[in-house]
Design a protein around this motif. Structure first.
Motif, PDB file in Angstrom:
ATOM      1  N   GLU A   5      -6.505   1.437   9.879  1.00  0.00           N
ATOM      2  CA  GLU A   5      -5.204   1.146   9.293  1.00  0.00           C
ATOM      3  C   GLU A   5      -4.197   1.103  10.414  1.00  0.00           C
ATOM      4  OE1 GLU A   5      -6.020   3.464   5.068  1.00  0.00           O
ATOM      5  OE2 GLU A   5      -4.117   3.719   6.114  1.00  0.00           O
ATOM      6  N   GLU A   6      -3.564  -0.047  10.588  1.00  0.00           N
ATOM      7  CA  GLU A   6      -2.591  -0.180  11.647  1.00  0.00           C
ATOM      8  C   GLU A   6      -1.211   0.235  11.160  1.00  0.00           C
ATOM      9  OE1 GLU A   6      -4.870  -2.391  11.008  1.00  0.00           O
ATOM     10  OE2 GLU A   6      -5.686  -3.307  12.794  1.00  0.00           O
ATOM     11  N   ASP A   7      -0.448   0.677  12.098  1.00  0.00           N
ATOM     12  CA  ASP A   7       0.892   1.150  11.801  1.00  0.00           C
ATOM     13  C   ASP A   7       1.749   0.839  13.024  1.00  0.00           C
ATOM     14  OD1 ASP A   7       2.122   4.379  12.417  1.00  0.00           O
ATOM     15  OD2 ASP A   7       3.137   2.889  11.183  1.00  0.00           O
ATOM     16  N   PRO A   8       2.904   0.207  12.919  1.00  0.00           N
ATOM     17  CA  PRO A   8       3.489  -0.261  11.667  1.00  0.00           C
ATOM     18  C   PRO A   8       2.846  -1.555  11.188  1.00  0.00           C
ATOM     19  CG  PRO A   8       4.870  -0.902  13.479  1.00  0.00           C
ATOM     20  CD  PRO A   8       3.748  -0.113  14.075  1.00  0.00           C
ATOM     21  N   GLN A   9       3.162  -1.991   9.995  1.00  0.00           N
ATOM     22  CA  GLN A   9       2.650  -3.270   9.502  1.00  0.00           C
ATOM     23  C   GLN A   9       3.335  -4.418  10.212  1.00  0.00           C
ATOM     24  OE1 GLN A   9       2.969  -3.401   5.228  1.00  0.00           O
ATOM     25  NE2 GLN A   9       1.042  -2.307   4.964  1.00  0.00           N
ATOM     26  N   ASN A  22      -0.303   1.480  16.313  1.00  0.00           N
ATOM     27  CA  ASN A  22      -1.251   2.564  16.099  1.00  0.00           C
ATOM     28  C   ASN A  22      -2.330   2.158  15.106  1.00  0.00           C
ATOM     29  OD1 ASN A  22       0.326   4.590  17.641  1.00  0.00           O
ATOM     30  ND2 ASN A  22       1.805   4.196  16.006  1.00  0.00           N
ATOM     31  N   CYS A  23      -3.465   2.786  15.258  1.00  0.00           N
ATOM     32  CA  CYS A  23      -4.592   2.517  14.372  1.00  0.00           C
ATOM     33  C   CYS A  23      -5.227   3.846  14.020  1.00  0.00           C
ATOM     34  CB  CYS A  23      -5.598   1.612  15.081  1.00  0.00           C
ATOM     35  SG  CYS A  23      -7.175   1.415  14.227  1.00  0.00           S
ATOM     36  N   SER A  24      -5.426   4.090  12.735  1.00  0.00           N
ATOM     37  CA  SER A  24      -6.120   5.310  12.314  1.00  0.00           C
ATOM     38  C   SER A  24      -7.402   4.929  11.597  1.00  0.00           C
ATOM     39  CB  SER A  24      -5.229   6.154  11.397  1.00  0.00           C
ATOM     40  OG  SER A  24      -4.885   5.425  10.248  1.00  0.00           O
ATOM     41  N   SER A  71      -7.503   8.400  15.875  1.00  0.00           N
ATOM     42  CA  SER A  71      -6.444   7.405  16.009  1.00  0.00           C
ATOM     43  C   SER A  71      -6.478   6.773  17.393  1.00  0.00           C
ATOM     44  CB  SER A  71      -5.079   8.029  15.746  1.00  0.00           C
ATOM     45  OG  SER A  71      -4.751   8.925  16.786  1.00  0.00           O
ATOM     46  N   THR A 106      -1.118  -5.358  12.646  1.00  0.00           N
ATOM     47  CA  THR A 106       0.316  -5.222  12.880  1.00  0.00           C
ATOM     48  C   THR A 106       0.835  -6.573  13.313  1.00  0.00           C
ATOM     49  OG1 THR A 106       0.269  -2.887  13.520  1.00  0.00           O
ATOM     50  CG2 THR A 106       2.089  -4.217  14.358  1.00  0.00           C
TER      51      THR A 106
END
Lengths: 112, 113
Positions: A5-9, A22-24, A71, A106
């Motif tokens: 799940e990347e952050d931010p979109q 970021n990637c979790s 992460s 992202t």
């Protein structure tokens, strides 16, 4: 099932600034990869970081991996308009038929 | 000198039709893939072949049938197209399956009307 799940979109910055994505992920991995996708094109591999590595560099790219937090982060320094793209992380899960699991990405916009 | 090439780039067709997408790689890789990317950019693996042998078949409807005549080619045939099949389909290859980096084609945008 989706793992990364990347952050931010979405991220919008000015040229010259740094961009951090970021990637979790949820389960143990063999490695984690980052890819870039320009509009209307296929994905391009950027960096692969193995589970026993903590940091890797490639040009203006810096990837870190924290397996205790599950992460990873991708830092693009001194961004350029040409860096405008979507960035995806993909994990190679230990024991999961060795197929990559992808995040949603992202979307990075670098404004001139 | 394109590494992974797929044709056509765009495909517009009506529901119920049958269509094929072709993919070729000149990298000498053993493994090839088909991915589907939806409108939200989510990438989902469909199939993986290693040296012409099916390795991954990811619960794809059997209207989708991959065919690998040799390790440099992986084609995708879709029968009885449905509206929900509209997406971008990517072919990719890698030196070996699993953890090696993927090389992607530029995608085929399929629109079913």
């Amino acid at each position: 099932s989706q793992q990364g799940e990347e952050d931010p979109q979405a991220l919008s910055i000015q040229e010259g600034e740094n961009a951090t994505m970021n990637c979790s992920y949820k389960t143990s991995i063999n490695n984690l990869q980052w890819y870039r996708q320009n509009s209307g094109r296929g994905l391009v591999h950027l960096i692969l970081i193995r589970s026993n590595e903590r940091e890797k560099h490639s040009g203006r790219l810096r990837v870190t991996l924290d397996t205790s937090k599950k992460s990873s982060s991708l830092l693009i320094t001194a961004s350029r308009a040409a860096d405008t793209a979507s960035y995806f992380c993909a994990t190679d899960n230990a024991g999961n038929n060795r197929k990559l699991i992808w995040g949603l990405g992202t979307s990075l916009a670098v404004n001139p | 000198d394109t590494a992974v090439s797929q044709t056509p780039k765009y495909l517009v067709t009506q529901m119920g039709n049958d269509k094929s997408i072709k993919c070729e790689q000149n990298l000498g890789h053993d493994t090839m893939y088909w991915y589907k990317q939806d409108s939200k950019k989510f990438l989902k693996i469909m199939f993986s072949y290693n040296n012409k042998e099916l390795i991954i078949n990811e619960t794809v409807p059997n209207r989708f049938s991959p065919k690998s005549p040799d390790k440099a080619h992986l084609n995708l045939h879709i029968n009885s197209l449905e509206l929900g099949d509209s997406a971008v389909y990517f072919c990719a290859s890698s030196p070996q399956g699993g953890s090696s980096p993927l090389h992607f084609g530029n995608g085929t945008r399929l629109t079913v009307t």
